[in-house]
Scaffold this active site. Structure first.
Site, PDB file in Angstrom:
ATOM      1  N   GLY A  49       0.812  -1.213   0.000  1.00 44.78           N
ATOM      2  CA  GLY A  49       0.000   0.000   0.000  1.00 44.78           C
ATOM      3  C   GLY A  49       0.841   1.256   0.000  1.00 44.78           C
ATOM      4  O   GLY A  49       1.708   1.432   0.857  1.00 44.78           O
ATOM      5  N   GLU A  55     -18.458  17.946   1.585  1.00 45.79           N
ATOM      6  CA  GLU A  55     -17.586  18.648   0.647  1.00 45.79           C
ATOM      7  C   GLU A  55     -18.037  18.443  -0.795  1.00 45.79           C
ATOM      8  O   GLU A  55     -17.989  19.373  -1.611  1.00 45.79           O
ATOM      9  CB  GLU A  55     -16.145  18.169   0.851  1.00 45.79           C
ATOM     10  CG  GLU A  55     -15.566  18.621   2.189  1.00 45.79           C
ATOM     11  CD  GLU A  55     -14.244  17.973   2.539  1.00 45.79           C
ATOM     12  OE1 GLU A  55     -13.589  18.442   3.487  1.00 45.79           O
ATOM     13  OE2 GLU A  55     -13.870  16.993   1.879  1.00 45.79           O
TER      14      GLU A  55
END
Length: 717
Positions: A311, A470
């Site tokens: 990752g 948002e």
């Protein structure tokens, strides 16, 4: 003998081996980062003096000609030509030097001008130090803050005559000749200091040696500095100490003739080393062969512990960045070749930013670290018995494993909704959402059916967390401001933006007062809030919220996340969100060499509470794991248990409002919006990303236009 030294001081002292590499790599990184600033400052100081002289000549040309006639006549040139040549070199050369454009040619011309002045006029220490700096720029070239560095490779590959050979010649001088020039500088300074100390009085020549600048320093000290310069020992310490000593004599009034050019010239050894035939070079070679191994990847010892990081998000990347300077082999595996700044992904989805603004190639971050290997691949299995990670390109073994695979969308068991309500976790998601939102406006413009236009201009966002808030605010702003006056069949400001939140208020993790402020900011933008509304069905063309059916062509999902399948790879039980339980050191409970961090981990390190799935939390965990591994590899055991330090919550609503919760400190409105922007720019990786995001924000803020309104995907509704 070398092997004995290596065994005694490195192999048998893991703490020394780890600390030594960390400190040396850290010092080299700091020098590499600051080198362009020295380069630009040196060019600026030289250019400033040249341009000042040129402007004086321009302001009183007759005096300039008179000086060329009587004060410093040049035998092989007429006074007028001398003045004109000097003016041209000072003016044009100064500008080119300041810009870092054609730096080598400009430096050579200016150096010749100063050499003529030194020989035919009054010899000065400034001229000598300036000539030394200019000779450096001629041989080495300009640094990173220059036009040459930006366009040089492109010009070399162009069809311009002689561009390629001139570029190749310049690169050859940089690589092979500049170390020898540093050697010449050292000898020159050593002789100069010995002249000032009256050890070599017979060499005294004001046209060749700037001995006056060192005259105020005690002879014994000068002899010591001369020895260091001659042998090339501790060039960085030598440069800084001598620069401070010269500055001190000037500050106390003992060295009025000292110029800044002399300080900058001495500091060349700090930023570029001692050059050829130096003790520092011998030490550097020894360190490279026995400790650093930075020249090529296959030179890194197999005996170094192998740390595999799965990752390249906030947790994995921060861990790798902190581990890279240690004597370890690092393999970072990610399904993308870039690190994505997910908190700003919604701005890509709403045409505020480009994907490249919020992503940076991972390889570019480790180009100078030969012990770091980046693999593009998707992990499919982890064998804890054989300590092997399998991915779609092969497999690799590990000594220590860090799992930082993040999270994906969660539809709470209703995965059949996914085709009709895309989430926002990947760059591809953002591009698809942007295309879907913009296509809705385009199709509305082309439609003559009022009901279809109404459906197309209805946008439903499911989830009232930071992403949903948002996203709703950004779509409302896009409709009200970004698309104003661009359509003829309808007014984009009439678009409906509906935010569905199953809870009693938006932004549940925030205090109630801030949630209400956020809700009011959304309403001011025209966003409709459906609080306490539970989505029961999503199909093509509508979303069912309780008893209400909302006809819409665009539904966006921001309601939940689920951890990656790391639990299945590790064959361990997970919580309901798929997160892997860890101990107090972020390790797998029955495997002390496997660490799990970020959204993949279930860790009660926040005063006994679960660590939130936030970017700062993942970054903290990554840094902690890197510190824990460093201590273990140094033979110091485990550090104190991991404790998450909450740095607050932030969410923005549109272009002027945000909410900020830092525990005892809470605020909202414009001040919070500015703070939100500063924090997010600071968290971005890479100078280019920070610069482009700032430029885009400034443009969008003052023009009320979103510039990245591109429909690039091909899927059909």
């Amino acid at each position: 003998m070398e092997d004995v030294i290596k065994a005694d001081f490195l192999s048998k002292n893991p703490a020394l081996r780890v600390a030594g590499r960390v400190w040396i790599k850290g010092f080299k990184a700091a020098i590499s980062l600051s080198r362009p600033f020295w380069d630009f400052l040196a060019r600026f100081v030289l250019a400033q003096a040249l341009l000042a002289s040129a402007f004086v000549k321009l302001s009183d040309w007759q005096t300039a000609i008179a000086l060329a006639t009587f004060e410093y006549p040049v035998p092989f040139m007429s006074p007028v030509m001398t003045a004109q040549t000097g003016l041209a070199i000072e003016l044009i050369g100064g500008i080119l030097l300041l810009l870092g454009l054609m730096t080598r040619g400009a430096s050579l011309a200016i150096a010749i001008l100063l050499a003529v002045s030194q020989y035919y006029y009054i010899p000065t220490d400034y001229n000598l130090f300036a000539i030394a700096l200019l000779s450096w720029f001629f041989v080495y070239g300009a640094g990173a803050f220059s036009i040459d560095r930006v366009i040089g490779k492109g010009v070399a590959d162009s069809a311009l005559p002689l561009a390629a050979p001139l570029y190749a010649f310049g690169q050859m001088m940089t690589v092979y000749l500049s170390p020898w020039l540093l050697f010449v500088f050292r000898l020159w300074l050593a002789i100069t200091m010995l002249i000032s100390a009256e050890i070599l009085p017979g060499f005294a020549n004001a046209m060749l040696y700037p001995s006056g600048s060192f005259a105020p320093i005690l002879p014994a000290i000068l002899i010591g500095f001369a020895a260091f310069a001659f042998l090339g020992i501790a060039g960085s310490v030598f440069a800084v100490t001598l620069a401070l000593l010269l500055t001190g004599t000037d500050f106390m009034g003992f060295n009025p003739s000292l110029t800044f050019a002399s300080i900058l010239m001495v500091l060349v050894f700090l930023f570029h080393g001692s050059g050829q035939i130096s003790v520092d070079r011998v030490i550097g070679h020894w360190l490279e062969r026995n400790l650093l191994f930075d020249r090529k990847h296959n030179a890194v010892p197999d005996s170094w512990p192998h740390i595999v990081i799965i990752g390249g998000g906030f947790g994995g990347l921060s861990c790798a960045m902190k581990l890279k300077d240690m004597p370890v082999r690092i393999t970072l595996i990610d399904r993308n070749n870039f690190h994505l700044f997910q908190p700003l992904l919604y701005q890509v989805a709403t045409a505020g930013l480009s994907p490249s603004d919020v992503a940076i190639p991972i390889r570019s971050l480790f180009r100078n670290d030969r012990n770091v290997r980046i693999l593009l691949g998707e992990v499919s299995a982890i064998d804890r018995g054989t300590q092997t990670v399998t991915y779609n390109g092969g497999s690799t073994s590990y000594d220590h494993l860090v799992v930082a695979t993040g999270a994906t969308h969660s539809y709470f068991g209703k995965d059949e909704w996914a085709p009709f309500a895309p989430g926002l976790k990947r760059v591809e998601d953002a591009i698809n959402v942007r295309g879907q939102v913009l296509r809705a406006f385009e199709e509305a413009e082309a439609s003559n059916d009022p009901e279809q236009v109404k459906r197309l201009l209805t946008f439903v966002i499911v989830g009232g967390g930071p992403t949903g808030v948002e996203l709703a605010g950004a779509i409302a702003e896009l409709a009200r401001f970004g698309l104003a006056d661009e359509y003829r069949n309808f007014d984009p400001a009439n678009a409906r933006v509906i935010l569905v939140q199953s809870g009693p208020r938006v932004l549940l993790p925030f205090p109630e007062s801030l949630s209400e402020n956020a809700a009011q900011s959304l309403r001011d933008l025209g966003v409709e809030l459906l609080l306490g509304g539970r989505v029961t069905d999503i199909q093509d063309g509508y979303v069912q919220v309780g008893e209400d059916r909302i006809e819409t062509e665009t539904v966006l999902w921001a309601a939940g996340v689920a951890a990656s399948p790391a639990g299945k790879w590790l064959n361990v039980e997970t919580d309901r969100a798929g997160r892997v339980p860890t101990d107090e050191y972020c390790r797998l409970q029955d495997n002390p060499n496997i660490y799990v961090i970020g959204d993949t981990a279930s860790t009660n390190a926040w005063d006994g509470n679960a660590v939130p799935g936030l970017a700062p939390a993942a970054k903290q965990a990554g840094l902690y794991v890197a510190s824990a591994l460093r201590q273990q590899l140094s033979g110091q055991g485990l550090p104190p248990a991991y404790r998450y330090k909450h740095q607050g919550n932030l969410a923005t609503i549109g272009r002027k409002a945000a909410v900020a919760d830092f525990g005892k400190v809470k605020f909202s409105g414009t001040l919070a919006w500015w703070f939100w922007g500063i924090v997010h720019v600071g968290f971005l990786v890479g100078v280019r990303n920070r610069a482009t995001v700032l430029i885009n924000w400034i443009w969008n803020y003052f023009t009320l236009r979103m510039g990245i309104r591109l429909i690039t995907n091909d899927e059909q509704k």
